[in-house]
Design a protein around this motif. Sequence first.
Motif, short mmCIF file in Angstrom:
data_model
loop_
_atom_site.label_atom_id
_atom_site.label_comp_id
_atom_site.label_asym_id
_atom_site.label_seq_id
_atom_site.Cartn_x
_atom_site.Cartn_y
_atom_site.Cartn_z
N PHE A 111 0.85 -1.19 0.00
CA PHE A 111 0.00 0.00 0.00
C PHE A 111 0.89 1.24 0.00
O PHE A 111 1.83 1.35 0.79
N SER A 112 0.57 2.14 -0.92
CA SER A 112 1.26 3.43 -0.94
C SER A 112 0.52 4.38 -0.01
O SER A 112 -0.67 4.64 -0.19
N ILE A 113 1.22 4.89 0.96
CA ILE A 113 0.60 5.77 1.94
C ILE A 113 1.03 7.22 1.68
O ILE A 113 1.83 7.49 0.79
N ARG A 118 -2.06 8.86 -5.50
CA ARG A 118 -2.83 9.99 -6.04
C ARG A 118 -1.90 11.04 -6.64
O ARG A 118 -2.18 11.62 -7.69
N ALA A 119 -0.77 11.29 -5.96
CA ALA A 119 0.18 12.27 -6.47
C ALA A 119 0.79 11.81 -7.80
O ALA A 119 0.96 12.61 -8.72
N ALA A 120 1.13 10.51 -7.88
CA ALA A 120 1.68 9.99 -9.14
C ALA A 120 0.66 10.08 -10.26
O ALA A 120 1.01 10.36 -11.42
N LEU A 278 7.27 17.62 -7.70
CA LEU A 278 7.92 17.95 -6.42
C LEU A 278 7.12 17.40 -5.26
O LEU A 278 7.68 16.81 -4.31
N ARG A 279 5.79 17.56 -5.33
CA ARG A 279 4.95 17.00 -4.26
C ARG A 279 5.07 15.48 -4.22
O ARG A 279 5.11 14.87 -3.14
N LEU A 280 5.14 14.86 -5.40
CA LEU A 280 5.28 13.41 -5.44
C LEU A 280 6.60 12.97 -4.82
O LEU A 280 6.64 12.01 -4.03
N GLN A 281 7.69 13.65 -5.15
CA GLN A 281 8.99 13.27 -4.60
C GLN A 281 9.02 13.45 -3.09
O GLN A 281 9.65 12.66 -2.36
N GLN A 282 8.35 14.48 -2.59
CA GLN A 282 8.26 14.67 -1.14
C GLN A 282 7.48 13.54 -0.48
O GLN A 282 7.82 13.08 0.61
N LYS A 283 6.43 13.07 -1.15
CA LYS A 283 5.65 11.97 -0.60
C LYS A 283 6.40 10.65 -0.69
O LYS A 283 6.18 9.73 0.12
N LEU A 284 7.28 10.54 -1.68
CA LEU A 284 8.06 9.31 -1.82
C LEU A 284 9.05 9.12 -0.67
O LEU A 284 9.61 8.03 -0.51
N ALA A 285 9.29 10.17 0.09
CA ALA A 285 10.14 10.03 1.27
C ALA A 285 9.49 9.12 2.31
O ALA A 285 10.18 8.53 3.16
N THR A 286 8.17 9.00 2.26
CA THR A 286 7.46 8.08 3.15
C THR A 286 7.42 6.71 2.50
O THR A 286 6.93 6.58 1.38
N PRO A 287 7.91 5.65 3.17
CA PRO A 287 7.99 4.33 2.53
C PRO A 287 6.61 3.69 2.40
O PRO A 287 5.64 4.09 3.03
N ASP A 288 6.54 2.69 1.54
CA ASP A 288 5.31 1.93 1.37
C ASP A 288 5.06 1.03 2.57
O ASP A 288 5.99 0.63 3.30
N LEU A 289 3.81 0.68 2.77
CA LEU A 289 3.41 -0.24 3.84
C LEU A 289 3.03 -1.56 3.22
O LEU A 289 2.19 -1.61 2.33
N MET A 312 7.59 -2.26 6.65
CA MET A 312 7.84 -0.92 6.16
C MET A 312 9.34 -0.66 6.21
O MET A 312 10.00 -1.01 7.18
N ALA A 313 9.86 -0.05 5.13
CA ALA A 313 11.26 0.34 5.12
C ALA A 313 11.46 1.51 6.08
O ALA A 313 10.65 2.44 6.14
N VAL A 314 12.52 1.47 6.84
CA VAL A 314 12.81 2.53 7.81
C VAL A 314 13.62 3.62 7.11
O VAL A 314 14.75 3.38 6.66
N PRO A 315 13.07 4.84 6.96
CA PRO A 315 13.75 5.92 6.22
C PRO A 315 14.86 6.58 7.03
O PRO A 315 14.73 7.70 7.51
N ILE A 316 15.98 5.85 7.17
CA ILE A 316 17.11 6.39 7.92
C ILE A 316 18.14 7.02 6.97
O ILE A 316 18.53 8.18 7.15
#
Length: 434
Positions: A111-113, A118-120, A278-289, A312-316
């Motif tokens: 799931f894309s959170i 929607r942004a894509a 730009l909004r999509l790339q900012q949302k891509l910082a949040t990993p998929d569930l 979920m990938a941990v965005p470190i």
Amino acid sequence: MSRFSFLVFLGFWGVAALPALAQAPAAPAPAPTDTVRLTLPDAEQRFFQNNLAVLAQQYNVTVAQAQAIQARLIDNPTVTLEQNAINKNINRDHFDGRAPGEVVLQVQQLFSIAGRRRAANRVAQQTAVVEQYNLQDLLRTLRYQLRTTYYDLFFKQQTLKVYNTEIASLSRTVGLYQTQYEKGNVALKEVIRLRAFLFALQSERQALRNDAAAEQTDLHVLLRDPAGSQYVPQVNLARTRDLNLNGYTEQQLVDTAQVLRTDLNARRAALEQQNLNLRLQQKLATPDLAVGYTYDKAGSYINNYHAVTLGMAVPIFNRNQGNIQAAKAQVAGGKLQVDQQQLVVQSEVHQAYQLAARNDELFQSTDRDTAPFARLMTGIEQSYAKRVLSVVEYLDFYESYKNNLVQLNTLRANRVRAFEQLNFAVGKPVFRAE
């Protein structure tokens, strides 16, 4: 026939031929069997239906629309089935009467959170909008090429009528003088001078024919017509004379172009696409569930084990920093491109408006009545027949008469092209002669 009688006859024959020459640019010529009379609305309709470049660009729009559909689709679930293949046969006695073997079933859905899907989808939809504007701008450019080629070909054909009439007239004169030279009535230098002038006219006509042939080729390509027929444009000269800038100020046309120009709108749509990206790339910082279900028949601490999994990938380390920075730079560059294109549009409208005004002013101030010139040429023919004028003076007046008609057609063509260029700069056909 005496020399005097011959020259008088020649003078009256030239007088009779001049009215037809004066009316040559506007006189309808009989069309050969392999010619096609073409109106501008018919040409535009065939262009929209058949032009290969337009059809190819339409496929780019279709591709972008299909990619927008793809962007909003949900990822497919992943199903994994694990079945042991050896131990169930070797160790059958150790299963205490139960059905032998181990079975593991796993189902996982990604799931894309944070609204990423929607942004894509919005980015893909905006890409389709950009392609649509690119298609419209291609249509604008090719339509301008079609219309200017159409009018250029028409006026070249009108000029060719002038040359055809004059060459036919002068050829008869050369033939008569050649006959009289052989009889000793005229000097050889006159015959040579007449032949040289005739050859110059034929060379000019051939160059004009080559230009008209190139225009014919362009029309065949624009209309996707592989036939070898020759187009004969049908233009109402009265409608072309009515073209004027009355009722339109330069600023009004600039304002219209800022709204309608498809190349400018394509830049604006591209800027909006970059903002959405730009909004999509900012949302891509949040990993998929990743959400899953696991069934294990006999491999866990209990039989028939059921479990729910979350992942979920941990965005470190990777928080999509590079792509976000690149998207910001694209937005900044896109804003500058929009500003640049606005200046280009304003400058092009200004230049086209001034060009149309100058050509129209010259056209309106030019005496387009060739009748006085024809009457003058009547006297010239008579004077030459009576030997009052030399062959040099006669040919000089003859060439001036021809140049008057040729330059008048050139002025007409340049004026119509200037108005078409203004239409092209504005982004819609404000000034039409059809």
